[in-house]
Design an enzyme around this catalytic site. Structure first.
Site, PDB file in Angstrom:
ATOM      1  N   PHE A  62      35.285   0.862 -17.760  1.00 46.49           N
ATOM      2  CA  PHE A  62      36.379   0.955 -16.791  1.00 46.49           C
ATOM      3  C   PHE A  62      37.381  -0.175 -16.895  1.00 46.49           C
ATOM      4  O   PHE A  62      38.518  -0.044 -16.443  1.00 46.49           O
ATOM      5  CB  PHE A  62      35.815   0.996 -15.355  1.00 46.49           C
ATOM      6  CG  PHE A  62      35.340  -0.330 -14.823  1.00 46.49           C
ATOM      7  CD1 PHE A  62      36.243  -1.265 -14.326  1.00 46.49           C
ATOM      8  CD2 PHE A  62      33.991  -0.658 -14.810  1.00 46.49           C
ATOM      9  CE1 PHE A  62      35.812  -2.496 -13.844  1.00 46.49           C
ATOM     10  CE2 PHE A  62      33.551  -1.877 -14.331  1.00 46.49           C
ATOM     11  CZ  PHE A  62      34.463  -2.798 -13.848  1.00 46.49           C
TER      12      PHE A  62
ATOM     13  N   GLU B 176      34.395   7.366 -16.130  1.00 48.82           N
ATOM     14  CA  GLU B 176      34.751   8.316 -15.084  1.00 48.82           C
ATOM     15  C   GLU B 176      35.531   7.658 -13.952  1.00 48.82           C
ATOM     16  O   GLU B 176      36.161   8.354 -13.142  1.00 48.82           O
ATOM     17  CB  GLU B 176      33.502   8.999 -14.532  1.00 48.82           C
ATOM     18  CG  GLU B 176      32.493   8.085 -13.869  1.00 48.82           C
ATOM     19  CD  GLU B 176      31.475   7.500 -14.835  1.00 48.82           C
ATOM     20  OE1 GLU B 176      30.363   7.169 -14.381  1.00 48.82           O
ATOM     21  OE2 GLU B 176      31.789   7.361 -16.033  1.00 48.82           O
TER      22      GLU B 176
ATOM     23  N   SER C 157      27.790  -2.324 -19.553  1.00 52.19           N
ATOM     24  CA  SER C 157      26.816  -3.323 -19.123  1.00 52.19           C
ATOM     25  C   SER C 157      25.678  -3.415 -20.126  1.00 52.19           C
ATOM     26  O   SER C 157      25.396  -2.463 -20.874  1.00 52.19           O
ATOM     27  CB  SER C 157      26.257  -2.957 -17.745  1.00 52.19           C
ATOM     28  OG  SER C 157      25.406  -1.820 -17.849  1.00 52.19           O
TER      29      SER C 157
ATOM     30  N   CYS D 130      34.255  -9.022 -20.230  1.00 47.73           N
ATOM     31  CA  CYS D 130      33.047  -9.643 -20.764  1.00 47.73           C
ATOM     32  C   CYS D 130      33.333 -10.978 -21.425  1.00 47.73           C
ATOM     33  O   CYS D 130      32.400 -11.677 -21.824  1.00 47.73           O
ATOM     34  CB  CYS D 130      32.362  -8.705 -21.754  1.00 47.73           C
ATOM     35  SG  CYS D 130      33.343  -8.332 -23.216  1.00 47.73           S
TER      36      CYS D 130
ATOM     37  N   GLU E 171      25.853 -11.641 -14.483  1.00 47.15           N
ATOM     38  CA  GLU E 171      27.287 -11.445 -14.682  1.00 47.15           C
ATOM     39  C   GLU E 171      27.910 -11.016 -13.357  1.00 47.15           C
ATOM     40  O   GLU E 171      27.579  -9.962 -12.815  1.00 47.15           O
ATOM     41  CB  GLU E 171      27.524 -10.377 -15.751  1.00 47.15           C
ATOM     42  CG  GLU E 171      28.972 -10.243 -16.153  1.00 47.15           C
ATOM     43  CD  GLU E 171      29.146  -9.307 -17.333  1.00 47.15           C
ATOM     44  OE1 GLU E 171      30.069  -9.531 -18.129  1.00 47.15           O
ATOM     45  OE2 GLU E 171      28.377  -8.332 -17.451  1.00 47.15           O
TER      46      GLU E 171
END
Length: 490
Positions: free
Chosen positions: A155, A182, A232, A287, A381
């Protein structure tokens, strides 16, 4: 009764060069995180829709893979010009579905252009090899595409990350199934439209929208030869194991916990601006975000300047929203737990609202000092505009903290000492290293990819390394002259 209208029509799959209505029984509201408003509806496809897309990709593959690469890249030269032409509209769409600031969204599209430019250089990078290996015997090595491949995108970069895979994989002769997140499905459709306008043949790129069911189906489908994934770490591991268990190639990029090591001799202003930008850019939802700073020795003055810089980061102005209400709640919970555990909140971004966007999902820039390695915020994270500061006495202690974390995307050091910088470059257990740079993302032709739990699989997803992932070698040995002497080579 007033009928509520949404800004964008129902999202449709893109199969065989056409947008296709989806008869899925399950749907998902698409929200703009800027306002919390529903802007579209997404039907969640099933395996039947995926199979239609795969069949379209298989049908397109013979003609596309046999098209000379010099001709394939001409489409992407035209596509690059279309991205430049529609820059503002593409950036506006990213901003609306993802919540970035306009400048961040525009930078995302600019990176997509750079990735497309790199793909256009492929004819110069895959020329193959030729050698007379014995008298009258010639050997040739060529790179050939794999077939139908798939790309599963996250996303946080709805325009850029699809360009990590689409230009390279297609220019190299593959056909593709793209599965966008999505949560941000709108940009993918516009990418497909522009590629068609540029002349991409029908079926070379197909888009199937959905959730976990489609991801699992992509991993399982016998006609898909390779899968790339960005998301992830927990899901990356599952995708890698599932895809490779079906004998597919897979590169799966996961999360990160990047440490910015700040030494007392670091340039204060440069360090403060870099660290603040690293932790807050794209609302920390990347990230490569520098979510953790490790101060080495006497760095109180630099910490004060970081807080000063972070105060200039204003939600709704130069700080975008986070992706959802759930993300906002999770990020704020991390802050609250750290404070309760004894950390000191120097700048608090909780309970942030933006005038005229009260329904949006905003977290202000947050700086937390005296975090300890055992705190959850130091281990997980956060994926928000939050900087956790830990303290050490030596550079070796800082490196021990960096190297003890299971991830390995990035690490950075801020210093005026060349020897200290070299020491970090040699000893940090991460795939991408920064020296006085808070977001050490390689530019093309250098590839993007981390180590450890930040990446599963061989090869990187961009740059020259991606050529190895998207192609296979064909070796040909030929002999035409019967008069040449025969030996063990011939």
């Amino acid at each position: 009764m007033e009928v509520q209208t949404v800004k964008y029509p129902v999202v449709r799959n893109y199969i065989g060069g056409q947008f296709a209505d989806n008869q899925a029984s399950r749907t998902l509201d698409v929200e703009s995180p800027l306002t919390g408003e529903v802007i579209s509806t997404l039907p969640l496809s099933g395996t039947a829709e995926l199979d239609q897309a795969v069949q379209a990709a298989k049908a397109a593959y013979p003609a596309w893979s046999s098209t000379p690469i010099k001709e394939r890249v001409q489409i992407f030269y035209r596509y690059k010009a279309l991205l430049e032409r529609d820059m503002k509209a593409l950036a506006d769409l990213v901003r609306e579905e993802n919540g970035k600031t306009y400048d961040e969204a525009r930078a995302e599209v600019e990176k997509a252009i750079e990735l497309t430019e790199f793909a256009c250089s492929m004819p110069q990078l895959i020329q193959g090899e030729f050698l007379e290996v014995s008298k009258g015997v010639e050997a040739r090595v060529e790179r050939k595409p794999l077939g139908v491949v798939a790309s599963i995108a996250p996303f946080n970069f709805p325009n850029m990350v699809p360009h990590w895979t689409i230009p390279n994989a297609l220019v190299l002769g593959n056909t593709m199934i793209l599965k966008p997140s999505e949560i941000v499905p709108l940009s993918a459709g516009r990418i497909a439209e522009l590629l068609k306008e540029a002349g991409l043949p029908d079926g070379v790129l197909n888009i199937v929208h959905g959730d976990r069911e489609i991801v699992e189906a992509i991993c399982d489908h016998p006609a898909i030869q390779a899968v790339s994934f960005v998301g992830s770490t927990a899901i990356a591991k599952v995708v890698y194991i599932r895809a490779t268990s079906h004998l597919k190639r897979c590169v799966a990029l996961g999360g990160a916990k990047n440490h910015l090591m700040v030494l007392p001799d670091a340039h204060p202003e440069m360090t403060a601006s870099n660290v603040a930008a690293s932790m807050s850019g794209c609302a920390g939802q990347r990230c490569m975000a520098g979510s953790t700073m490790v101060g080495v020795g006497a760095v109180d003055g630099i910490v004060a300047k970081i807080v000063e810089e972070a105060r200039k980061i204003v939600p709704g102005q130069n700080l975008g929203s986070v992706i959802s209400k759930a993300a906002k709640e999770r990020i704020e919970k991390h802050i609250t737990e750290a404070e309760a555990a004894g950390a000191k909140v120097l700048l608090d971004g909780r309970n942030t609202t933006v005038p005229d966007h009260e329904g949006g999902y905003y977290v202000g820039a947050t700086v937390i000092d005296y975090v300890t390695p055992n705190m959850r915020i130091a281990q997980e994270e956060v994926f928000g505009p939050v900087l956790a500061i830990m303290r050490t006495n030596t550079l070796d202690e800082a490196l021990n903290i960096e190297n003890a974390n299971p991830y390995g995307n990035a690490a950075a050091v801020f210093t005026s000492s060349g020897s200290s910088a070299r020491y970090v470059m040699d000893h940090a257990n991460a795939g991408m290293i920064g020296v006085n740079i808070g977001v050490p993302v390689p530019r093309e032709p250098f590839s993007f990819g981390g180590w450890n739990d930040s990446k599963f699989g061989a090869c990187d997803i961009t740059g020259k390394s991606s050529i190895e992932f998207w192609t296979q070698l064909k070796k040909t040995t030929t002999k035409w002259n019967p008069e040449s002497r025969v030996n063990w080579m011939s």
